[in-house]
Write a protein that holds these residues in place. Structure first.
Motif, PDB file in Angstrom:
ATOM      1  N   GLU A   2       0.828  -1.197   0.000  1.00 37.13           N
ATOM      2  CA  GLU A   2       0.000   0.000   0.000  1.00 37.13           C
ATOM      3  C   GLU A   2       0.869   1.255   0.000  1.00 37.13           C
ATOM      4  OE1 GLU A   2      -3.221  -0.108  -0.390  1.00 37.13           O
ATOM      5  OE2 GLU A   2      -3.079  -2.290  -0.454  1.00 37.13           O
ATOM      6  N   GLY A   3       0.420   2.258  -0.742  1.00 41.50           N
ATOM      7  CA  GLY A   3       1.147   3.511  -0.807  1.00 41.50           C
ATOM      8  C   GLY A   3       0.702   4.307  -2.010  1.00 41.50           C
ATOM      9  N   GLN A   4       1.505   5.274  -2.421  1.00 38.51           N
ATOM     10  CA  GLN A   4       1.146   6.117  -3.554  1.00 38.51           C
ATOM     11  C   GLN A   4       2.343   6.332  -4.457  1.00 38.51           C
ATOM     12  OE1 GLN A   4      -0.276   9.589  -1.491  1.00 38.51           O
ATOM     13  NE2 GLN A   4       1.759  10.444  -1.183  1.00 38.51           N
ATOM     14  N   LEU A   5       2.041   6.544  -5.735  1.00 36.96           N
ATOM     15  CA  LEU A   5       3.067   6.867  -6.716  1.00 36.96           C
ATOM     16  C   LEU A   5       3.202   8.379  -6.817  1.00 36.96           C
ATOM     17  CD1 LEU A   5       2.093   4.330  -9.521  1.00 36.96           C
ATOM     18  CD2 LEU A   5       4.035   4.155  -7.954  1.00 36.96           C
ATOM     19  N   VAL A   6       4.434   8.837  -6.964  1.00 41.16           N
ATOM     20  CA  VAL A   6       4.688  10.272  -7.028  1.00 41.16           C
ATOM     21  C   VAL A   6       5.477  10.586  -8.296  1.00 41.16           C
ATOM     22  CG1 VAL A   6       5.628  12.285  -5.853  1.00 41.16           C
ATOM     23  CG2 VAL A   6       4.801  10.333  -4.507  1.00 41.16           C
ATOM     24  N   PHE A   7       4.874  11.388  -9.190  1.00 39.73           N
ATOM     25  CA  PHE A   7       5.612  11.922 -10.336  1.00 39.73           C
ATOM     26  C   PHE A   7       6.375  13.137  -9.844  1.00 39.73           C
ATOM     27  CE2 PHE A   7       2.412   9.614 -12.861  1.00 39.73           C
ATOM     28  CZ  PHE A   7       3.247   9.015 -13.796  1.00 39.73           C
ATOM     29  N   CYS A   8       7.702  13.054  -9.893  1.00 39.61           N
ATOM     30  CA  CYS A   8       8.539  14.126  -9.352  1.00 39.61           C
ATOM     31  C   CYS A   8       9.065  15.034 -10.459  1.00 39.61           C
ATOM     32  CB  CYS A   8       9.698  13.539  -8.558  1.00 39.61           C
ATOM     33  SG  CYS A   8       9.162  12.554  -7.134  1.00 39.61           S
ATOM     34  N   SER A   9       9.426  16.241 -10.084  1.00 42.78           N
ATOM     35  CA  SER A   9       9.861  17.241 -11.059  1.00 42.78           C
ATOM     36  C   SER A   9      11.191  16.890 -11.708  1.00 42.78           C
ATOM     37  CB  SER A   9       9.955  18.620 -10.391  1.00 42.78           C
ATOM     38  OG  SER A   9      10.834  18.577  -9.281  1.00 42.78           O
ATOM     39  N   ALA A  11      11.752  14.133 -13.147  1.00 42.60           N
ATOM     40  CA  ALA A  11      11.417  13.136 -14.168  1.00 42.60           C
ATOM     41  C   ALA A  11      11.643  11.702 -13.689  1.00 42.60           C
ATOM     42  CB  ALA A  11      12.186  13.388 -15.466  1.00 42.60           C
ATOM     43  N   ILE A  12      11.394  11.455 -12.412  1.00 40.81           N
ATOM     44  CA  ILE A  12      11.484  10.111 -11.855  1.00 40.81           C
ATOM     45  C   ILE A  12      10.158   9.775 -11.185  1.00 40.81           C
ATOM     46  CG2 ILE A  12      12.624   8.632 -10.148  1.00 40.81           C
ATOM     47  CD1 ILE A  12      15.176  10.186 -10.604  1.00 40.81           C
ATOM     48  N   LEU A  13       9.651   8.555 -11.454  1.00 38.25           N
ATOM     49  CA  LEU A  13       8.438   8.065 -10.806  1.00 38.25           C
ATOM     50  C   LEU A  13       8.842   7.315  -9.552  1.00 38.25           C
ATOM     51  CD1 LEU A  13       5.366   7.578 -10.829  1.00 38.25           C
ATOM     52  CD2 LEU A  13       5.796   5.553 -12.258  1.00 38.25           C
ATOM     53  N   ARG A  14       8.313   7.771  -8.399  1.00 35.05           N
ATOM     54  CA  ARG A  14       8.708   7.185  -7.114  1.00 35.05           C
ATOM     55  C   ARG A  14       7.502   6.590  -6.397  1.00 35.05           C
ATOM     56  NH1 ARG A  14      12.261  11.580  -7.761  1.00 35.05           N
ATOM     57  NH2 ARG A  14      14.448  11.026  -7.360  1.00 35.05           N
ATOM     58  N   PHE A  15       7.803   5.700  -5.442  1.00 29.67           N
ATOM     59  CA  PHE A  15       6.761   5.085  -4.617  1.00 29.67           C
ATOM     60  C   PHE A  15       6.979   5.479  -3.171  1.00 29.67           C
ATOM     61  CE2 PHE A  15       5.145   1.651  -1.934  1.00 29.67           C
ATOM     62  CZ  PHE A  15       3.836   1.583  -2.376  1.00 29.67           C
ATOM     63  N   CYS A  16       5.877   5.875  -2.520  1.00 27.74           N
ATOM     64  CA  CYS A  16       5.933   6.271  -1.119  1.00 27.74           C
ATOM     65  C   CYS A  16       4.988   5.357  -0.337  1.00 27.74           C
ATOM     66  CB  CYS A  16       5.531   7.729  -0.966  1.00 27.74           C
ATOM     67  SG  CYS A  16       5.729   8.378   0.704  1.00 27.74           S
ATOM     68  N   SER A  17       5.512   4.583   0.598  1.00 31.32           N
ATOM     69  CA  SER A  17       4.711   3.637   1.354  1.00 31.32           C
ATOM     70  C   SER A  17       3.819   4.345   2.361  1.00 31.32           C
ATOM     71  CB  SER A  17       5.624   2.638   2.085  1.00 31.32           C
ATOM     72  OG  SER A  17       4.892   1.850   2.998  1.00 31.32           O
ATOM     73  N   GLU A  18       2.654   3.752   2.625  1.00 29.21           N
ATOM     74  CA  GLU A  18       1.766   4.288   3.648  1.00 29.21           C
ATOM     75  C   GLU A  18       2.386   4.186   5.038  1.00 29.21           C
ATOM     76  OE1 GLU A  18      -2.135   2.752   3.756  1.00 29.21           O
ATOM     77  OE2 GLU A  18      -2.798   3.806   1.946  1.00 29.21           O
ATOM     78  N   TYR A  19       3.356   3.291   5.187  1.00 26.26           N
ATOM     79  CA  TYR A  19       3.956   3.052   6.491  1.00 26.26           C
ATOM     80  C   TYR A  19       5.249   3.833   6.701  1.00 26.26           C
ATOM     81  CZ  TYR A  19       0.764  -0.793   5.646  1.00 26.26           C
ATOM     82  OH  TYR A  19      -0.351  -1.532   5.312  1.00 26.26           O
ATOM     83  N   LEU A  27      10.499   3.910  -8.421  1.00 25.06           N
ATOM     84  CA  LEU A  27       9.793   2.668  -8.728  1.00 25.06           C
ATOM     85  C   LEU A  27      10.681   1.713  -9.523  1.00 25.06           C
ATOM     86  CD1 LEU A  27       7.041   1.303  -8.344  1.00 25.06           C
ATOM     87  CD2 LEU A  27       6.384   2.186 -10.586  1.00 25.06           C
ATOM     88  N   LEU A  28      11.544   2.266 -10.384  1.00 28.27           N
ATOM     89  CA  LEU A  28      12.437   1.409 -11.161  1.00 28.27           C
ATOM     90  C   LEU A  28      13.414   0.674 -10.250  1.00 28.27           C
ATOM     91  CD1 LEU A  28      13.206   0.483 -13.983  1.00 28.27           C
ATOM     92  CD2 LEU A  28      14.768   2.430 -14.150  1.00 28.27           C
ATOM     93  N   SER A  29      13.855   1.328  -9.165  1.00 26.80           N
ATOM     94  CA  SER A  29      14.744   0.662  -8.204  1.00 26.80           C
ATOM     95  C   SER A  29      14.018  -0.483  -7.507  1.00 26.80           C
ATOM     96  CB  SER A  29      15.247   1.675  -7.165  1.00 26.80           C
ATOM     97  OG  SER A  29      15.994   2.700  -7.774  1.00 26.80           O
ATOM     98  N   ILE A  30      12.739  -0.269  -7.186  1.00 25.13           N
ATOM     99  CA  ILE A  30      11.948  -1.321  -6.552  1.00 25.13           C
ATOM    100  C   ILE A  30      11.809  -2.508  -7.501  1.00 25.13           C
ATOM    101  CG2 ILE A  30       9.659  -1.904  -5.671  1.00 25.13           C
ATOM    102  CD1 ILE A  30       9.423   0.960  -4.666  1.00 25.13           C
ATOM    103  N   GLN A  31      11.562  -2.226  -8.788  1.00 22.44           N
ATOM    104  CA  GLN A  31      11.415  -3.310  -9.753  1.00 22.44           C
ATOM    105  C   GLN A  31      12.713  -4.096  -9.888  1.00 22.44           C
ATOM    106  OE1 GLN A  31       9.918  -2.244 -13.614  1.00 22.44           O
ATOM    107  NE2 GLN A  31      10.345  -4.236 -14.499  1.00 22.44           N
ATOM    108  N   LYS A  32      13.847  -3.410 -10.003  1.00 17.58           N
ATOM    109  CA  LYS A  32      15.128  -4.109 -10.160  1.00 17.58           C
ATOM    110  C   LYS A  32      15.445  -4.962  -8.933  1.00 17.58           C
ATOM    111  CE  LYS A  32      17.208  -0.735 -13.312  1.00 17.58           C
ATOM    112  NZ  LYS A  32      18.247   0.311 -13.497  1.00 17.58           N
ATOM    113  N   THR A  33      15.012  -4.488  -7.760  1.00 22.14           N
ATOM    114  CA  THR A  33      15.289  -5.217  -6.524  1.00 22.14           C
ATOM    115  C   THR A  33      14.386  -6.433  -6.353  1.00 22.14           C
ATOM    116  OG1 THR A  33      16.011  -3.180  -5.448  1.00 22.14           O
ATOM    117  CG2 THR A  33      15.414  -5.028  -4.013  1.00 22.14           C
ATOM    118  N   LEU A  34      13.102  -6.268  -6.702  1.00 19.72           N
ATOM    119  CA  LEU A  34      12.122  -7.322  -6.426  1.00 19.72           C
ATOM    120  C   LEU A  34      11.800  -8.204  -7.621  1.00 19.72           C
ATOM    121  CD1 LEU A  34       9.505  -5.362  -4.279  1.00 19.72           C
ATOM    122  CD2 LEU A  34      11.355  -6.832  -3.480  1.00 19.72           C
ATOM    123  N   ALA A  35      11.763  -7.612  -8.815  1.00 17.85           N
ATOM    124  CA  ALA A  35      11.196  -8.348  -9.952  1.00 17.85           C
ATOM    125  C   ALA A  35      12.078  -8.420 -11.179  1.00 17.85           C
ATOM    126  CB  ALA A  35       9.855  -7.715 -10.334  1.00 17.85           C
ATOM    127  N   GLY A  36      13.161  -7.703 -11.205  1.00 19.04           N
ATOM    128  CA  GLY A  36      14.033  -7.734 -12.371  1.00 19.04           C
ATOM    129  C   GLY A  36      13.317  -7.234 -13.613  1.00 19.04           C
TER     130      GLY A  36
END
Length: 329
Positions: A2-9, A11-19, A27-36
């Motif tokens: 759970e969380g929200q996606l943030v389009f940052c100025s 030009a990077i799409l980031r994820f911010c957890s509710e916790y 988000l690309l770092s999360i993908q490379k870490t978890l899912a390749g």
């Protein structure tokens, strides 16, 4: 997660957890870490709420989604990669008066009409100028739009013409949604606190938020509309030529008419010659592609093709607040 996606100025799409509201991880770092290279990774985030940082432009959003341009192209049926490549190209000074791109959610309610099919020998102009019959139902439409705005101007403007004119405009999400009752039926009473009037409509507003899917559809389908920036430029060039020719025709007709003629003339819809040519060409191309695909599937697949009309399942009764109706009513 759970969380929200943030389009940052930047030009990077980031994820911010509710916790954890102290860190926004790319988000690309999360993908490379978890899912390749998992091609379905982004699907997990389609329903997540989106925030757009102040100062984030349309070009920044395009660059932020570049790592996922292939799945987005397949899902949206728009050439996302072509738009990204186009905004990377240098562009000169712009003549655009728009100041920002706004994404909002609107629901419209208006009386439905009975539209009879167009007759075989009926022209489009005659078809559009028919008198329509009111039905006992209402059309209810809900959608997210991406439009251009100018401060102090009540109009909303299309952003589908030239991507270079709008790519550096900031993108803003409107956190209010509206329910608009159009026409004179009085569906909303302006005597109720919170009901507002604008032109020939009344509306109410409430809080809303936007998912990643909402934002992508608003930008690429509602806003930019065309499959690629190249097809947008070609369509507008052809349309501009037809509109200029039609304007000359109307000016000539006005010059040859009298003021009395204009006063007694019933308003009608005029259709410029060739105005629907691009749409007709698209429909014909779609028909040809479908017939070819159907033939190939019939030849190369063991799965049966259904022929004839398929009847949709319908409920035995329609439920409305406090009432039940038989489906036949």
């Amino acid at each position: 997660m759970e969380g929200q996606l943030v389009f940052c100025s930047d030009a990077i799409l980031r994820f911010c957890s509710e916790y954890d509201d102290t860190a926004a991880v790319p988000l690309l770092s999360i993908q490379k870490t978890l899912a390749g290279a998992d091609p379905y990774f982004l699907l997990k985030y389609f329903r997540h709420r989106v925030v757009i940082e102040q100062g984030t432009t349309l070009a920044s959003i395009f660059l932020a989604i570049e790592p996922w341009k292939a799945p987005l192209t397949a899902w949206l049926d728009r050439d996302v990669g072509a738009y990204i490549d186009e905004v990377k190209k240098p562009s000169g000074s712009t003549s655009c008066d728009l100041e920002w791109i706004g994404i909002d959610r609107r629901t419209s309610v208006y009386r439905a009409y009975q539209y009879l099919p167009r007759e075989e020998d009926e022209s489009l102009q005659d078809y559009f100028n028919r008198e329509q019959t009111l039905s006992h139902e209402f059309d209810i439409e809900s959608h997210c739009d991406a439009s251009g705005f100018i401060k102090g101007d009540e109009q909303r403007w299309s952003i589908s013409e030239d991507i270079h004119q709008i790519k550096n405009l900031p993108v803003i999400l409107y956190d209010k949604q509206t329910l608009i009752a159009a026409g004179k039926e009085g569906l909303l009473s302006d005597s109720v606190n919170g009901v507002n009037s604008a032109h020939n409509s009344r509306y109410i507003s409430g809080e809303t938020s936007f998912s990643f899917a909402d934002v992508m559809e608003a930008i690429f389908i509602s806003g930019l509309f065309f499959y690629s920036p190249q097809s947008a430029a070609e369509n507008y060039r052809a349309l501009d030529e037809k509109l200029n020719a039609f304007k000359e025709q109307l000016d000539s007709e006005l010059d040859n008419s009298t003021e009395a003629d204009n006063e007694n003339k019933t308003p009608t819809i005029h259709i410029a010659d060739g105005a629907f040519d691009s749409m007709i060409d698209h429909i014909e191309t779609e028909k040809e592609d479908w017939h070819l695909l159907k033939t190939l599937c019939k030849q190369n697949s063991s799965l049966p093709i259904r022929i004839g009309t398929i009847t949709s399942a319908r409920p035995p009764e329609m439920q409305h607040p406090g009432e039940l109706f038989d489906d036949e009513d």
